[in-house]
Write a protein that holds these residues in place. Structure first.
Motif, mmCIF file in Angstrom:
data_model
loop_
_atom_site.group_PDB
_atom_site.id
_atom_site.type_symbol
_atom_site.label_atom_id
_atom_site.label_comp_id
_atom_site.label_asym_id
_atom_site.label_seq_id
_atom_site.Cartn_x
_atom_site.Cartn_y
_atom_site.Cartn_z
ATOM 1 N N LYS A 1 0.753 -1.192 0.092
ATOM 2 C CA LYS A 1 0.301 -0.104 0.297
ATOM 3 C C LYS A 1 1.246 1.450 -0.046
ATOM 4 N N GLU A 2 1.453 0.832 1.323
ATOM 5 C CA GLU A 2 2.994 2.253 1.095
ATOM 6 C C GLU A 2 3.374 2.569 -0.451
ATOM 7 N N TYR A 3 3.622 1.478 -1.243
ATOM 8 C CA TYR A 3 4.373 2.289 -2.050
ATOM 9 C C TYR A 3 3.278 2.302 -3.806
ATOM 10 N N ARG A 4 2.364 2.313 -3.569
ATOM 11 C CA ARG A 4 1.357 2.058 -4.418
ATOM 12 C C ARG A 4 0.870 4.049 -3.706
ATOM 13 N N GLU A 5 0.444 3.795 -3.238
ATOM 14 C CA GLU A 5 1.384 5.583 -3.142
ATOM 15 C C GLU A 5 1.468 6.479 -2.879
ATOM 16 N N GLN A 6 3.021 6.207 -2.661
ATOM 17 C CA GLN A 6 4.386 6.910 -2.964
ATOM 18 C C GLN A 6 4.026 6.857 -4.634
ATOM 19 N N ILE A 7 3.821 6.334 -5.235
ATOM 20 C CA ILE A 7 4.240 6.262 -7.083
ATOM 21 C C ILE A 7 2.400 7.470 -7.220
ATOM 22 N N GLY A 8 1.993 7.365 -6.533
ATOM 23 C CA GLY A 8 0.636 8.251 -6.954
ATOM 24 C C GLY A 8 1.130 9.875 -6.866
ATOM 25 N N LYS A 9 1.845 9.810 -5.386
ATOM 26 C CA LYS A 9 2.445 11.218 -4.890
ATOM 27 C C LYS A 9 3.362 11.731 -6.129
ATOM 28 N N ASP A 10 3.809 10.920 -7.097
ATOM 29 C CA ASP A 10 5.518 11.348 -7.348
ATOM 30 C C ASP A 10 5.056 11.159 -9.209
ATOM 31 N N VAL A 11 3.896 10.351 -8.732
ATOM 32 C CA VAL A 11 3.532 10.577 -10.914
ATOM 33 C C VAL A 11 2.186 11.779 -10.144
ATOM 34 N N LYS A 12 1.422 12.699 -9.486
ATOM 35 C CA LYS A 12 0.523 13.400 -9.657
ATOM 36 C C LYS A 12 2.121 14.864 -9.146
ATOM 37 N N ALA A 13 3.289 14.542 -9.319
ATOM 38 C CA ALA A 13 3.795 16.170 -8.975
ATOM 39 C C ALA A 13 5.015 16.073 -9.751
ATOM 40 N N THR A 14 4.961 14.749 -10.696
ATOM 41 C CA THR A 14 6.064 14.746 -11.613
ATOM 42 C C THR A 14 5.329 14.568 -13.042
ATOM 43 N N GLY A 15 4.663 13.931 -13.421
ATOM 44 C CA GLY A 15 4.057 13.374 -14.357
ATOM 45 C C GLY A 15 4.164 11.953 -14.531
ATOM 46 N N ASP A 16 5.559 11.517 -13.820
ATOM 47 C CA ASP A 16 5.825 10.415 -13.845
ATOM 48 C C ASP A 16 6.650 9.128 -12.857
ATOM 49 N N LYS A 17 6.888 8.849 -13.187
ATOM 50 C CA LYS A 17 6.896 7.016 -11.652
ATOM 51 C C LYS A 17 8.506 7.115 -11.394
ATOM 52 N N VAL A 18 8.604 7.626 -10.126
ATOM 53 C CA VAL A 18 10.083 7.150 -9.635
ATOM 54 C C VAL A 18 10.303 5.465 -9.134
ATOM 55 N N GLY A 19 9.617 5.150 -8.420
ATOM 56 C CA GLY A 19 9.383 3.788 -7.837
ATOM 57 C C GLY A 19 11.178 3.548 -6.986
ATOM 58 N N LEU A 20 11.247 2.144 -7.516
ATOM 59 C CA LEU A 20 12.448 1.243 -6.103
ATOM 60 C C LEU A 20 12.993 2.871 -5.490
ATOM 61 N N SER A 21 13.736 3.736 -5.907
ATOM 62 C CA SER A 21 15.194 4.361 -5.739
ATOM 63 C C SER A 21 14.047 5.242 -4.493
ATOM 64 N N ARG A 22 13.015 5.327 -4.206
ATOM 65 C CA ARG A 22 12.555 5.938 -3.369
ATOM 66 C C ARG A 22 12.299 5.465 -1.980
ATOM 67 N N PHE A 23 13.033 3.617 -2.063
ATOM 68 C CA PHE A 23 13.421 3.423 -1.231
ATOM 69 C C PHE A 23 14.330 2.363 -0.323
ATOM 70 N N LEU A 24 14.968 2.756 -0.985
ATOM 71 C CA LEU A 24 16.634 2.604 -1.672
ATOM 72 C C LEU A 24 17.854 3.209 0.093
ATOM 73 N N LEU A 25 18.032 2.220 0.880
ATOM 74 C CA LEU A 25 17.813 2.937 2.234
ATOM 75 C C LEU A 25 19.900 3.098 2.224
#
Length: 338
Positions: free
Chosen positions: A314-338
């Motif tokens: 759920k968290e992953y899907r929500e983050q994708i939604g935020k990124d697409v709305k803000a930038t027009g593109d999916k950022v994806g896994l790089s958001r969750f890198l340690l």
């Protein structure tokens, strides 16, 4: 007679020319984006799943082939997968019937008694040719299939296909997880028959095919995807920094690794960026089954040191939604890198 045919055809097509008039008529926009490069055509690794039902040696060899392809390509093809060709043909026939309905019916309220977000076309956030997808899709969450009309042949065919596709996806995922230290019942526990989704795609002929895409470059947000496609071709993937075209195989299904499996495998398997190029002359059909977990499922890298922090679906899907709305593109896994 020709004019009648044309009017019927236009009634079926999404209004790309009206919706994206400013983009399509801008000469500056056309010059900004050069022609889509001609790519080398390659054949994806082909794996015969009948090896899984033979002796221990053949089974292990088959699993190793899948693991190697998932690491090096992120994609592979399978034959003898257990889904009858007759069922795939029947589902494509129903798919074609759906997309050949008038556009105002497809885009209307309660189409097929599904949510308003199920039928999609183009890209509402498109600002240029390169982020406009010249396609239409019916994206169905399997938990919503029961809402469709019981007498609808499409519903019955989807239910039949989804049952077989879920079993196939689970089997493939368990094989790929075998050497990663993931417990054998991980997918059975976290992926319910209704947590996945099915996306039917249609790519209409595109007069700007040399400068835009049927689907823009992306990775899949799931564990793995089962793709059935016709012989028109158009699937391309980014390999070693360059785009290559995947040669369609009439007898095989295409499997690709999604973001969740890349994180779960701690980068052992790769979720590859891919796209579909538009075709100027003929329409293309494909159908993708996205093998997904429940929203509460926690994705934790299987080995240490972990590349990604723990997160749930759920968290992953929500983050994708935020990124697409803000930038027009999916950022994806790089958001969750340690």
């Amino acid at each position: 007679m020709f004019s009648n045919f044309l009017s019927i055809s236009m009634a079926v097509e999404p209004p790309f020319f009206e919706k994206y008039k400013a983009i399509l008529q801008s000469s500056a926009e056309m010059e900004k984006f050069p022609m889509v490069e001609v790519c080398e055509e390659i054949e994806l690794p082909l794996i015969d799943l009948s090896g899984l039902n033979l002796g221990p040696f053949e089974r292990q060899k088959c699993i190793e082939q899948m693991a190697e392809a998932s690491s090096e390509w992120g994609f592979f093809q399978i034959v003898n997968h257990g889904i009858p060709e007759e069922l795939l043909d029947r589902l494509k026939s129903e798919q074609m019937k759906v997309f050949h309905r008038p556009f105002d019916k497809k885009a209307g309220k309660n189409f097929l008694n599904l949510s308003a977000q199920s039928y999609r076309w183009g890209n509402p956030l498109a600002t240029s040719l390169r982020n406009l997808s010249w396609s239409e899709a019916l994206h169905i969450s399997l938990k919503d299939v029961s809402r469709m009309d019981e007498s609808n042949k499409l519903r019955l065919t989807i239910e039949e296909y989804a049952t077989k596709a879920n079993l196939l996806a689970q089997r493939l995922a368990e094989c790929l997880a075998q050497n990663l230290g993931i417990k054998p019942n991980y997918f059975q526990e976290n992926c319910s028959p209704s947590s996945s989704s099915l996306r039917m795609n249609r790519y209409p002929p595109c007069p700007y095919s040399s400068r835009m895409f049927g689907i823009i470059p992306h990775t899949d947000t799931d564990f793995l995807t089962i793709l059935s496609q016709d012989q028109v071709g158009g699937l391309q993937l980014k390999r070693d920094g360059r785009w290559v075209s995947a040669k369609p195989n009439p007898n095989a299904l295409v499997i690709n690794i999604g973001d969740l499996f890349q994180a779960l495998s701690n980068g052992m398997y790769e979720s590859i960026t891919h796209r579909v190029v538009a075709n100027q002359e003929v329409e293309r059909y494909s159908m993708a089954y996205f093998y997904c977990p429940t929203y509460e499922t926690v994705i934790e890298s299987c080995s240490k040191p972990a590349l990604y922090r723990n997160f749930n679906f759920k968290e992953y899907r929500e983050q994708i939604g935020k990124d697409v709305k803000a930038t027009g593109d999916k950022v994806g896994l790089s958001r969750f890198l340690l």
